[in-house]
Design a protein around this motif. Structure first.
Motif, PDB file in Angstrom:
ATOM      1  N   ILE A 143       0.855  -1.544   0.112  1.00 23.00           N
ATOM      2  CA  ILE A 143       0.052   0.119   0.053  1.00 23.00           C
ATOM      3  C   ILE A 143       1.102   1.273   0.063  1.00 23.00           C
ATOM      4  CG2 ILE A 143      -0.337   0.125   2.554  1.00 23.00           C
ATOM      5  CD1 ILE A 143      -3.062   0.949  -0.154  1.00 23.00           C
ATOM      6  N   ALA A 144       2.198   1.196   0.684  1.00 26.15           N
ATOM      7  CA  ALA A 144       2.933   2.424   0.675  1.00 26.15           C
ATOM      8  C   ALA A 144       3.592   2.753  -0.631  1.00 26.15           C
ATOM      9  CB  ALA A 144       4.104   2.127   1.643  1.00 26.15           C
ATOM     10  N   LYS A 159       2.669   5.875  -3.060  1.00 27.94           N
ATOM     11  CA  LYS A 159       3.751   6.703  -3.717  1.00 27.94           C
ATOM     12  C   LYS A 159       3.458   6.927  -5.400  1.00 27.94           C
ATOM     13  CE  LYS A 159       7.235   5.486  -0.562  1.00 27.94           C
ATOM     14  NZ  LYS A 159       8.473   4.586  -0.172  1.00 27.94           N
ATOM     15  N   MET A 160       3.345   5.678  -5.937  1.00 29.27           N
ATOM     16  CA  MET A 160       3.172   5.945  -7.380  1.00 29.27           C
ATOM     17  C   MET A 160       2.281   4.613  -8.114  1.00 29.27           C
ATOM     18  SD  MET A 160       6.735   5.613  -9.311  1.00 29.27           S
ATOM     19  CE  MET A 160       7.869   4.243  -8.837  1.00 29.27           C
ATOM     20  N   HIS A 161       1.585   4.799  -8.862  1.00 36.59           N
ATOM     21  CA  HIS A 161       1.005   3.633  -9.507  1.00 36.59           C
ATOM     22  C   HIS A 161       0.445   4.018 -11.029  1.00 36.59           C
ATOM     23  CE1 HIS A 161      -2.389   5.674  -7.334  1.00 36.59           C
ATOM     24  NE2 HIS A 161      -3.004   5.138  -8.339  1.00 36.59           N
ATOM     25  N   VAL A 162       0.212   2.866 -11.869  1.00 36.93           N
ATOM     26  CA  VAL A 162      -0.533   3.524 -13.299  1.00 36.93           C
ATOM     27  C   VAL A 162      -1.624   3.642 -13.076  1.00 36.93           C
ATOM     28  CG1 VAL A 162      -0.997   2.132 -15.364  1.00 36.93           C
ATOM     29  CG2 VAL A 162       1.090   1.324 -14.144  1.00 36.93           C
ATOM     30  N   GLU A 167     -13.619 -12.122 -19.154  1.00 31.65           N
ATOM     31  CA  GLU A 167     -13.280 -11.926 -20.624  1.00 31.65           C
ATOM     32  C   GLU A 167     -12.519 -10.763 -20.925  1.00 31.65           C
ATOM     33  OE1 GLU A 167     -14.257 -14.651 -22.669  1.00 31.65           O
ATOM     34  OE2 GLU A 167     -14.897 -15.600 -21.168  1.00 31.65           O
ATOM     35  N   LEU A 168     -12.516  -9.899 -19.896  1.00 28.55           N
ATOM     36  CA  LEU A 168     -11.808  -8.716 -20.303  1.00 28.55           C
ATOM     37  C   LEU A 168     -10.403  -9.223 -19.888  1.00 28.55           C
ATOM     38  CD1 LEU A 168     -13.521  -6.119 -18.009  1.00 28.55           C
ATOM     39  CD2 LEU A 168     -13.539  -6.021 -20.493  1.00 28.55           C
ATOM     40  N   PRO A 169      -9.481  -8.326 -20.756  1.00 23.71           N
ATOM     41  CA  PRO A 169      -7.911  -8.451 -20.497  1.00 23.71           C
ATOM     42  C   PRO A 169      -7.563  -7.824 -19.050  1.00 23.71           C
ATOM     43  CG  PRO A 169      -8.458  -6.855 -22.380  1.00 23.71           C
ATOM     44  CD  PRO A 169      -9.695  -7.246 -21.867  1.00 23.71           C
ATOM     45  N   VAL A 170      -6.759  -8.585 -18.397  1.00 22.70           N
ATOM     46  CA  VAL A 170      -6.532  -8.257 -17.060  1.00 22.70           C
ATOM     47  C   VAL A 170      -4.917  -7.923 -17.075  1.00 22.70           C
ATOM     48  CG1 VAL A 170      -6.477  -9.163 -14.480  1.00 22.70           C
ATOM     49  CG2 VAL A 170      -8.386  -9.637 -16.007  1.00 22.70           C
ATOM     50  N   VAL A 171      -4.451  -6.924 -16.527  1.00 24.34           N
ATOM     51  CA  VAL A 171      -3.108  -6.910 -16.270  1.00 24.34           C
ATOM     52  C   VAL A 171      -2.823  -6.631 -14.783  1.00 24.34           C
ATOM     53  CG1 VAL A 171      -1.119  -5.350 -16.769  1.00 24.34           C
ATOM     54  CG2 VAL A 171      -3.108  -5.390 -18.356  1.00 24.34           C
ATOM     55  N   VAL A 172      -1.857  -7.766 -14.263  1.00 25.37           N
ATOM     56  CA  VAL A 172      -1.513  -7.620 -13.079  1.00 25.37           C
ATOM     57  C   VAL A 172      -0.031  -7.261 -13.056  1.00 25.37           C
ATOM     58  CG1 VAL A 172      -1.180  -9.121 -10.971  1.00 25.37           C
ATOM     59  CG2 VAL A 172      -2.950  -9.936 -12.693  1.00 25.37           C
ATOM     60  N   MET A 173       0.320  -6.311 -11.883  1.00 27.46           N
ATOM     61  CA  MET A 173       1.608  -5.908 -11.819  1.00 27.46           C
ATOM     62  C   MET A 173       1.801  -5.588 -10.299  1.00 27.46           C
ATOM     63  SD  MET A 173       0.250  -1.919 -12.791  1.00 27.46           S
ATOM     64  CE  MET A 173      -1.109  -2.398 -13.956  1.00 27.46           C
ATOM     65  N   ASP A 174       3.124  -5.385 -10.102  1.00 32.69           N
ATOM     66  CA  ASP A 174       3.717  -5.049  -8.498  1.00 32.69           C
ATOM     67  C   ASP A 174       4.648  -3.999  -8.875  1.00 32.69           C
ATOM     68  OD1 ASP A 174       5.741  -6.413  -9.614  1.00 32.69           O
ATOM     69  OD2 ASP A 174       5.372  -8.276  -8.241  1.00 32.69           O
ATOM     70  N   LYS A 175       5.548  -3.620  -7.877  1.00 37.18           N
ATOM     71  CA  LYS A 175       6.422  -2.759  -8.039  1.00 37.18           C
ATOM     72  C   LYS A 175       7.401  -2.917  -8.945  1.00 37.18           C
ATOM     73  CE  LYS A 175       9.822  -0.425  -4.940  1.00 37.18           C
ATOM     74  NZ  LYS A 175      10.218  -0.020  -3.766  1.00 37.18           N
ATOM     75  N   ASP A 176       8.093  -4.348  -8.976  1.00 39.93           N
ATOM     76  CA  ASP A 176       9.198  -4.540  -9.668  1.00 39.93           C
ATOM     77  C   ASP A 176       9.046  -5.577 -10.869  1.00 39.93           C
ATOM     78  OD1 ASP A 176       9.309  -6.567  -8.071  1.00 39.93           O
ATOM     79  OD2 ASP A 176      11.179  -5.876  -7.232  1.00 39.93           O
ATOM     80  N   GLY A 216      -1.372   8.459  -4.315  1.00 38.10           N
ATOM     81  CA  GLY A 216      -2.335   8.582  -3.403  1.00 38.10           C
ATOM     82  C   GLY A 216      -3.122   6.785  -3.549  1.00 38.10           C
ATOM     83  N   ASN A 217      -4.266   6.846  -2.677  1.00 34.22           N
ATOM     84  CA  ASN A 217      -4.709   5.732  -2.810  1.00 34.22           C
ATOM     85  C   ASN A 217      -5.897   5.434  -3.782  1.00 34.22           C
ATOM     86  OD1 ASN A 217      -6.672   7.229  -1.679  1.00 34.22           O
ATOM     87  ND2 ASN A 217      -6.824   6.053   0.304  1.00 34.22           N
ATOM     88  N   LYS A 218      -6.109   6.288  -4.724  1.00 34.90           N
ATOM     89  CA  LYS A 218      -7.275   6.089  -5.885  1.00 34.90           C
ATOM     90  C   LYS A 218      -6.538   6.036  -7.314  1.00 34.90           C
ATOM     91  CE  LYS A 218     -11.057   7.994  -3.129  1.00 34.90           C
ATOM     92  NZ  LYS A 218     -12.204   8.522  -3.236  1.00 34.90           N
TER      93      LYS A 218
END
Length: 148
Positions: free
Chosen positions: A66-67, A71-74, A97-106, A146-148
């Motif tokens: 969460i920290a 700080k930054m996210h797509v 059925e939608l494209p799903v993109v999973v990401m993390d910090k690195d 932020g968190n949104k």
């Protein structure tokens, strides 16, 4: 070139451990490429993710802490803690059925595991962001805070 080919057996004989290590690394590299080619998940570059966002409306899931997320996210990514990530969740199941993109910090940890869980749960178009949010930021693409 012909001279090199004649000396190759002698070199391999004198440096057997080095030749064996080269062969092992070559086989591992080929195996990884084949697994990626025939795998059910695809790794996207930041440019590839931009294209996907512009062409379709993918569900973006960020598994960073969460920290790190604050700080930054797509932009448009939803934060989900890995401990709460559940592909069988009824809200998430609507996006099979939608494209799903999973990401993390690195891009090295949780995103790959989560993508594999999504595939097992029946999701069709599963992607990971290679290099994670750090690669997105390094490509000088916009980030949200932020968190949104």
């Amino acid at each position: 070139m012909n001279d090199i080919l004649h000396k190759l057996p002698e070199f391999i004989g004198n440096h057997a451990a080095l030749a064996a290590l080269f062969a092992i690394l070559l086989v591992a590299l080929i195996a990884m490429q084949i697994a990626e080619l025939f795998g059910k998940t695809k790794e996207l570059t930041p440019a590839g993710l931009t294209l996907l966002i512009n062409r379709e409306t993918p569900l973006l899931i960020d598994l960073s802490s969460i920290a790190d997320f604050e700080k930054m996210h797509v932009p448009g990514a939803k934060h989900v803690a890995m401990s709460q990530f559940d592909p069988e969740n009824k809200d998430l199941a609507k996006a099979k059925e939608l494209p799903v993109v999973v990401m993390d910090k690195d891009g090295r940890g949780n995103s790959i595991k989560a993508a594999q869980r999504l595939v097992k749960a029946g999701f069709v178009k599963v992607h990971t962001l290679g290099g994670g949010v750090l690669a997105w930021h390094a490509a000088q693409l916009p980030v949200a805070k932020g968190n949104k």
